[in-house]
Design a protein around this motif. Structure first.
Motif, PDB file in Angstrom:
ATOM      1  N   GLU A 624     -20.703  66.059 -34.265  1.00 50.06           N
ATOM      2  CA  GLU A 624     -20.000  66.948 -33.338  1.00 50.06           C
ATOM      3  C   GLU A 624     -20.371  66.618 -31.903  1.00 50.06           C
ATOM      4  OE1 GLU A 624     -21.371  70.785 -34.542  1.00 50.06           O
ATOM      5  OE2 GLU A 624     -19.696  71.107 -35.922  1.00 50.06           O
ATOM      6  N   GLN A 625     -19.451  66.912 -30.991  1.00 54.75           N
ATOM      7  CA  GLN A 625     -19.734  66.860 -29.567  1.00 54.75           C
ATOM      8  C   GLN A 625     -19.664  68.294 -29.035  1.00 54.75           C
ATOM      9  OE1 GLN A 625     -16.603  63.740 -28.716  1.00 54.75           O
ATOM     10  NE2 GLN A 625     -18.229  62.942 -27.428  1.00 54.75           N
ATOM     11  N   ILE A 626     -20.727  68.737 -28.389  1.00 52.36           N
ATOM     12  CA  ILE A 626     -20.803  70.113 -27.898  1.00 52.36           C
ATOM     13  C   ILE A 626     -21.028  70.095 -26.392  1.00 52.36           C
ATOM     14  CG2 ILE A 626     -22.048  72.301 -28.029  1.00 52.36           C
ATOM     15  CD1 ILE A 626     -22.853  71.550 -30.872  1.00 52.36           C
ATOM     16  N   ILE A 627     -20.203  70.847 -25.664  1.00 56.39           N
ATOM     17  CA  ILE A 627     -20.421  70.997 -24.229  1.00 56.39           C
ATOM     18  C   ILE A 627     -20.369  72.483 -23.868  1.00 56.39           C
ATOM     19  CG2 ILE A 627     -19.432  68.744 -23.640  1.00 56.39           C
ATOM     20  CD1 ILE A 627     -16.922  70.247 -22.641  1.00 56.39           C
ATOM     21  N   GLU A 628     -21.113  72.843 -22.842  1.00 63.74           N
ATOM     22  CA  GLU A 628     -20.993  74.159 -22.225  1.00 63.74           C
ATOM     23  C   GLU A 628     -20.333  73.938 -20.874  1.00 63.74           C
ATOM     24  OE1 GLU A 628     -24.518  76.510 -22.150  1.00 63.74           O
ATOM     25  OE2 GLU A 628     -24.846  76.337 -24.313  1.00 63.74           O
ATOM     26  N   THR A 629     -19.216  74.619 -20.643  1.00 65.96           N
ATOM     27  CA  THR A 629     -18.385  74.301 -19.497  1.00 65.96           C
ATOM     28  C   THR A 629     -17.758  75.563 -18.928  1.00 65.96           C
ATOM     29  OG1 THR A 629     -16.567  72.863 -18.764  1.00 65.96           O
ATOM     30  CG2 THR A 629     -16.374  73.829 -20.970  1.00 65.96           C
ATOM     31  N   GLU A 630     -16.871  75.389 -17.957  1.00 63.37           N
ATOM     32  CA  GLU A 630     -16.133  76.503 -17.376  1.00 63.37           C
ATOM     33  C   GLU A 630     -14.680  76.418 -17.817  1.00 63.37           C
ATOM     34  OE1 GLU A 630     -16.669  75.967 -13.210  1.00 63.37           O
ATOM     35  OE2 GLU A 630     -18.543  77.088 -13.149  1.00 63.37           O
ATOM     36  N   GLY A 631     -14.057  77.577 -18.000  1.00 60.24           N
ATOM     37  CA  GLY A 631     -12.661  77.568 -18.411  1.00 60.24           C
ATOM     38  C   GLY A 631     -11.985  78.888 -18.117  1.00 60.24           C
ATOM     39  N   LEU A 632     -10.668  78.878 -18.266  1.00 57.24           N
ATOM     40  CA  LEU A 632      -9.896  80.109 -18.154  1.00 57.24           C
ATOM     41  C   LEU A 632      -9.241  80.370 -19.505  1.00 57.24           C
ATOM     42  CD1 LEU A 632      -6.515  79.562 -17.970  1.00 57.24           C
ATOM     43  CD2 LEU A 632      -7.238  78.511 -15.845  1.00 57.24           C
ATOM     44  N   ILE A 695      -8.121  76.958 -21.547  1.00 53.24           N
ATOM     45  CA  ILE A 695      -8.069  75.680 -20.846  1.00 53.24           C
ATOM     46  C   ILE A 695      -9.398  75.530 -20.119  1.00 53.24           C
ATOM     47  CG2 ILE A 695      -6.901  74.284 -19.120  1.00 53.24           C
ATOM     48  CD1 ILE A 695      -4.335  75.725 -19.770  1.00 53.24           C
ATOM     49  N   TYR A 696     -10.033  74.385 -20.282  1.00 50.47           N
ATOM     50  CA  TYR A 696     -11.396  74.255 -19.771  1.00 50.47           C
ATOM     51  C   TYR A 696     -11.635  72.855 -19.201  1.00 50.47           C
ATOM     52  CZ  TYR A 696     -11.885  72.031 -24.344  1.00 50.47           C
ATOM     53  OH  TYR A 696     -11.709  71.216 -25.431  1.00 50.47           O
ATOM     54  N   ASP A 697     -12.661  72.755 -18.353  1.00 49.28           N
ATOM     55  CA  ASP A 697     -13.096  71.463 -17.836  1.00 49.28           C
ATOM     56  C   ASP A 697     -13.733  70.677 -18.980  1.00 49.28           C
ATOM     57  OD1 ASP A 697     -12.378  72.557 -15.460  1.00 49.28           O
ATOM     58  OD2 ASP A 697     -14.345  72.503 -14.520  1.00 49.28           O
ATOM     59  N   GLY A 698     -13.302  69.430 -19.133  1.00 48.21           N
ATOM     60  CA  GLY A 698     -13.790  68.628 -20.243  1.00 48.21           C
ATOM     61  C   GLY A 698     -15.116  67.953 -19.978  1.00 48.21           C
ATOM     62  N   HIS A 699     -15.934  68.516 -19.088  1.00 52.20           N
ATOM     63  CA  HIS A 699     -17.226  67.937 -18.745  1.00 52.20           C
ATOM     64  C   HIS A 699     -18.290  69.018 -18.788  1.00 52.20           C
ATOM     65  CE1 HIS A 699     -15.372  64.155 -17.344  1.00 52.20           C
ATOM     66  NE2 HIS A 699     -14.433  64.929 -16.846  1.00 52.20           N
ATOM     67  N   ASP A 700     -19.452  68.656 -19.280  1.00 53.36           N
ATOM     68  CA  ASP A 700     -20.537  69.621 -19.440  1.00 53.36           C
ATOM     69  C   ASP A 700     -20.867  70.299 -18.115  1.00 53.36           C
ATOM     70  OD1 ASP A 700     -22.278  70.851 -21.219  1.00 53.36           O
ATOM     71  OD2 ASP A 700     -23.951  69.596 -20.622  1.00 53.36           O
ATOM     72  N   GLY A 701     -20.938  71.621 -18.141  1.00 55.04           N
ATOM     73  CA  GLY A 701     -21.259  72.381 -16.935  1.00 55.04           C
ATOM     74  C   GLY A 701     -20.061  72.784 -16.114  1.00 55.04           C
TER      75      GLY A 701
END
Length: 1002
Positions: A624-632, A695-701
């Motif tokens: 798995e690939q896991i990121i924590e990011t910002e989104g709406l 919809i979210y930024d596809g980059h961690d953070g």
């Protein structure tokens, strides 16, 4: 189709080529727009800037009587001591703006130094030639650097060259952000000459420093400024860019200082033609045919594609049809080896290559000579990138052309239907987020390793930065010194663990037959493009992937040409971590916050090369690939779902289509690639009351893209509805609601249902009574709280008992000494055989120590089990295991606070009791374990008891100090006394509660 049978083929100028194109019965009807931009005259400055007579004379000898207006304006700002950003079109003479003042200062013998930063190595090579030419005419070149005016310090430099550059530093050092980050800032003591004399910092192509790369770059610059200030320098920054919508604001974010912006060019421009072609056939096929015809006319041509695969396919299809010109065409993209890229660049520059098919890798200002035609296969994703790529043609005042061939993409078709929207749009704003939590934390660690962070320095006056410092202290990434004024890094060179490009680890592509490395790919891309069974194309050669080894960083491939290509299948889940803001758009509730996104490639499809139909679906088992990011996320009320389903419309197909369409139009609002954005549509999400589209930024953070879209959500929804309504397809297509990146193969998708849903949303017909004002998402049973609100400086929550008051009434501090050493019993794994000579318990109720000898161990055990909390130092891993040799009791049930365990958990390594006591309490242990064993052999039990009692008292005093102050002190490897923050109250509470439960159940 052979170009010799088409009217576009032949010989002549670019104007004749375009005339033949538009008169062609095949291609002419596909041209939907032809805009001509007439030549513009130059605008010259009224007066020369305040440069030396020698520099002004140099301009005269080069035939320059006056500088362009933008050049003179920018140089004036620099000479006045200001930072400046210049955002003007390609080939507008931007290099003169920084080279003239830099060389002017060097010629005056001031001892000045300049640092030139380029995002690509090839750009530095270009600028070196320019600088050497100018310096030669000015006769500038100090003797102590061997007469060199400039040198390139990058990853291609040998160790000998790097050492020579450091020892004989030229006035101008050219490098890239990665080398500055990894090799210069961490070793700034070796570069003291540079930093002491640093007067100018030139940062070229700043529009590339957006998103993750830009957020990293903003911190590299902040670290650079700190070190320059440490050496007494305050350099002026010169930033250069293609035209962007927010040059001044973007530059200010990047360097964290006020900047003068120059964006009106005075340079002349030749006539340029811009054509939109909406193809009947596949865009790549048309591009191949137009490229073939252009090369056979002798037109120097560059083709830009949106993917590595398409770059290779167009090259693969075109080259065989060129006959004797076949060797004059090449592909160019990331993933090529450095020597391959340098060779292609040189061949383009000298003219031995007539054409090149490239990804965005050749978008920047690398000197590749004078080109006539630019073919864009698909809208590049931004107005800025379109003009930047188009700016590679038409230099030397030659008429040129740009042909944009649309793909079946929503944005492409949007502009094909509304070309005026393209030409009327201003260049987009670049987005950077220096306060991205992940990036901020990493660079604060790097900054502290370079120079300890000081409480009074400007950087720490930002509340977001001070909060990050507190978090890093709690995690022991930063260590505060004893008096609390400075923070030190816990590692010596953390820079080695920070990748500025954000692309993950690089994997080597290996030919399994020869063992040769033929390219590279980053780990994130490899999971989707280089999984076992994938077809990968490199320089017009097809490879079948046999194995993907993420640990060894290798992809082994075999050269094959199967009749199919592959497409990955993936699944995603999202979790709302924190709601940061909420509002209403057309009656829908829209939220913005932090998300956790988990994605897993579960398989892949094989698609026939000719028909593009799926011929097989294969399973995969990849990590798995896991990121924590910002989104709406846009919530779709239950009422809307009922109304759609009453009309027998597919609700999941509607929201899935809405997700795709919104993502495809994202670049209309903010400068990004659609691959920077991810999305998930959920008919029922456990943390929202209704269905939701994420919809979210596809980059961690997060990198600020979703935040910008959230601010403009009304416009995004309006444009999405318009695009779907105007698309002529019946059931959905790549021009409106299909996505080439969809992990589920665009199933289910229902364009009609999506259009109906959007009409309801824009009409504002959601039941307002249903929209509840929620401060945070609904939590699932057993979830951790979404946000911890009342957390103090060392992680103490407001409801906890603090300090000494956190201890239970009856607790004890315990230690023991053994009869035998580990070597005598066969190793530390046999602690139960070591025996006990003396054990000591300090009892809080008694207020004194109780000593136990070997024949009294039963009494010791009962004493320990009578306590509400047992405090020790290495008690779990050692003392309790020794006790197991005497008693069958389960010591793991004892409510225990092991100070060594807490220290180790926090730091990641162990500290001795002596080391902590010396720096925290100003005391030292009276002996050690080896001395205690010697005393036992001598029969001096009294000395052992005295020593053990002292250790217990030290452990007790350390416990009390940590509870009162919130930290202990120790000396790090740099010989600095620093703080080790310990929040022990929560552990004490949990362990004491465990003891209570044990007593009740007993």
């Amino acid at each position: 189709m052979s170009a010799s049978h088409d009217p576009v083929a032949g010989t002549g100028s670019i104007v004749e080529y375009l005339a033949a194109l538009e008169s062609s019965r095949k291609f002419g009807p596909q041209v939907v727009c032809h805009r001509v931009f007439p030549a513009t005259a130059q605008r010259l400055a009224a007066a020369d800037p305040a440069l030396s007579p020698a520099t002004l004379e140099l301009l005269r000898t080069r035939g320059i009587d006056r500088l362009y207006t933008h050049q003179a304006e920018a140089i004036g700002h620099l000479l006045a001591g200001n930072h400046v950003v210049v955002a003007t079109p390609t080939a507008s003479g931007k290099s003169m703006i920084f080279n003239l003042p830099v060389l002017d200062g060097i010629g005056a013998g001031s001892g000045d130094h300049a640092l030139y930063l380029y995002p690509l190595k090839a750009l530095a090579q270009d600028q070196l030639r320019v600088v050497e030419d100018l310096a030669g005419q000015l006769r500038v070149g100090p003797a102590d650097s061997g007469g060199e005016i400039a040198a390139i310090y990058d990853g291609d430099s040998s160790s000998y060259q790097r050492r020579r550059i450091r020892d004989h530093l030229p006035p101008i050092l050219m490098t890239n952000p990665d080398m500055l980050h990894l090799s210069i800032l961490p070793y700034h003591g070796n570069w003291s000459t540079l930093f002491k004399g640093l007067r100018y910092v030139v940062i070229d192509e700043i529009h590339t420093y957006r998103g993750v790369f830009g957020s990293h770059m903003a911190w590299v610059i902040r670290r650079l400024k700190r070190i320059a200030e440490n050496y007494g320098a305050a350099p002026r920054f010169v930033l250069l860019s293609a035209t962007i919508g927010n040059a001044g604001a973007f530059a200010r974010q990047l360097i964290d200082a006020e900047v003068e912006a120059v964006s009106v060019s005075g340079a002349p421009q030749a006539e340029k033609h811009f054509l939109f072609l909406n193809p009947w056939d596949n865009a790549a096929t048309i591009a191949s045919q137009l490229l073939e015809a252009a090369l056979k006319r002798g037109l120097r041509t560059i083709v830009y594609t949106k993917s590595r695969r398409m770059t290779e396919l167009i090259h693969l299809w075109t080259a065989p049809r060129l006959g004797p010109l076949q060797g004059k065409l090449s592909s160019y993209r990331a993933g090529f080896l450095p020597e391959e890229r340098r060779e292609i660049e040189q061949r383009l520059n000298c003219g031995s290559l007539l054409g090149v098919v490239s990804t965005s890798a050749l978008e920047l200002g690398i000197d590749i000579g004078d080109l006539d035609l630019c073919i864009l296969v698909g809208y590049p994703g931004s107005i800025m990138a379109s003009w930047q790529r188009g700016g590679r043609v038409g230099r030397q005042q030659r008429t040129s052309a740009i042909i944009m061939i649309a793909q079946e993409d929503a944005l492409d078709q949007h502009f094909m239907r509304q070309p005026e929207d393209f030409f009327s749009r201003a260049p987009e704003s670049a987005v950077v987020n220096p306060l991205n939590e992940s990036i901020l934390h990493r660079h604060l660690h790097c900054a502290a390793a370079e120079l300890p962070l000081a409480a009074a320095e400007p950087l720490l006056q930002n509340p977001d930065v001070t909060a990050a410092v507190d978090a890093l202290v709690r995690s022991a990434t930063l260590l505060q010194d004893a008096d609390g004024r400075f923070w030190h890094a816990s590692r010596k060179y953390p820079q080695r663990h920070v990748n500025l490009r954000g692309g993950g680890l690089q994997l080597a592509l290996i030919n399994c037959d020869s063992g040769e490395i033929f390219g590279e790919v980053d780990s994130g891309r490899a999971l989707k493009e280089c999984h076992p069974g994938a077809v990968y194309i490199h320089r017009a050669t097809s490879w079948l992937v046999e194995d993907l080894d993420l640990v060894a960083r290798e992809v082994t491939c075999r050269r094959q040409t199967p009749p199919y290509y592959t497409r990955p299948i993936s699944g995603k889940e999202t979790e709302i971590l924190q709601v940061l803001d909420q509002k209403t758009a057309f009656g829908c509730r829209v939220s913005f916050g932090r998300l956790k996104v988990t994605e897993k490639v579960t398989g892949y499809q094989r698609l026939n090369n000719a028909t593009r139909r799926v011929i097989a679906t294969m399973p995969l088992d990849l990590p798995e690939q896991i990121i924590e990011t910002e989104g709406l996320w846009l919530e779709i009320a239950e009422d809307l779902q009922r109304r759609l389903e009453t009309r027998q419309l597919h609700f999941m197909g509607a929201i899935h289509a809405l997700e795709h369409a919104m993502i495809s139009l994202f670049p209309l609002l903010v400068l990004c690639d659609r691959n920077d954005i991810g999305g998930i549509s959920c008919p029922r999400h456990p943390q929202t009351p209704w269905a939701a589209v994420f919809i979210y930024d596809g980059h961690d953070g997060g990198i600020g893209l979703a935040a910008e879209a959230y601010r403009n959500i009304d416009e995004l929804l309006t444009q999405t509805e318009r695009t779907i309504r105007l698309c002529s397809c019946d059931n959905g297509c790549p021009s409106c609601v299909h996505s080439p990146k969809c992990g589920s193969g665009n199933r289910p998708i229902d364009k009609g249902a999506c259009r109906a849903l959007l009409e309801m949303i824009l009409a504002g017909n959601q039941l307002q009574a249903s929209v509840k004002s929620l401060a945070a998402p609904e939590a699932r049973a057993g979830d951790e709280p979404v946000a911890a609100e009342n957390v103090g400086a060392v992680g103490r929550s407001s409801g906890e008992r603090l300090g000494i008051g956190a201890l239970p009434r009856h607790y004890g501090v315990f230690d023991l000494e053994t009869i035998r050493s580990a070597a005598e019993v066969g190793g530390w794994n046999r602690c139960e055989r070591m025996g006990i000579s003396v054990a000591v318990v300090w009892d809080s109720v008694l207020g004194e120590c109780v000593t136990y000898l070997e024949h009294e161990i039963d009494g010791l055990v009962e004493h320990l089990f009578a306590l509400d909390l047992v405090v020790g130092f290495n008690s779990r891993r050692f003392d309790y295991r020794v006790l197991n040799g005497y008693s069958p009791r389960d010591f793991s049930r004892l409510p225990t606070l092991d100070l060594l365990e807490e220290v180790s958990n926090h730091l990641g390594y162990r500290l001795s009791l002596d080391r902590l006591a010396e720096h925290t309490l100003g005391e030292k242990k009276s002996a050690d374990g080896l001395q205690a064993l010697k005393w036992y052999r001598e029969g001096r039990i009294d000395l052992i008891a005295q020593y053990c009692r002292k250790d217990v008292e030290i452990t007790r005093d350390l416990l009390h100090f940590a509870l009162e102050k919130g930290y202990l002190l120790f000396q790090n490897k740099a010989a600095k006394t620093v703080r080790l923050p310990l929040a022990l109250e929560k552990i004490i509470g949990a362990e004491s509660a465990k003891g209570d439960q044990g007593q009740i159940s007993g």
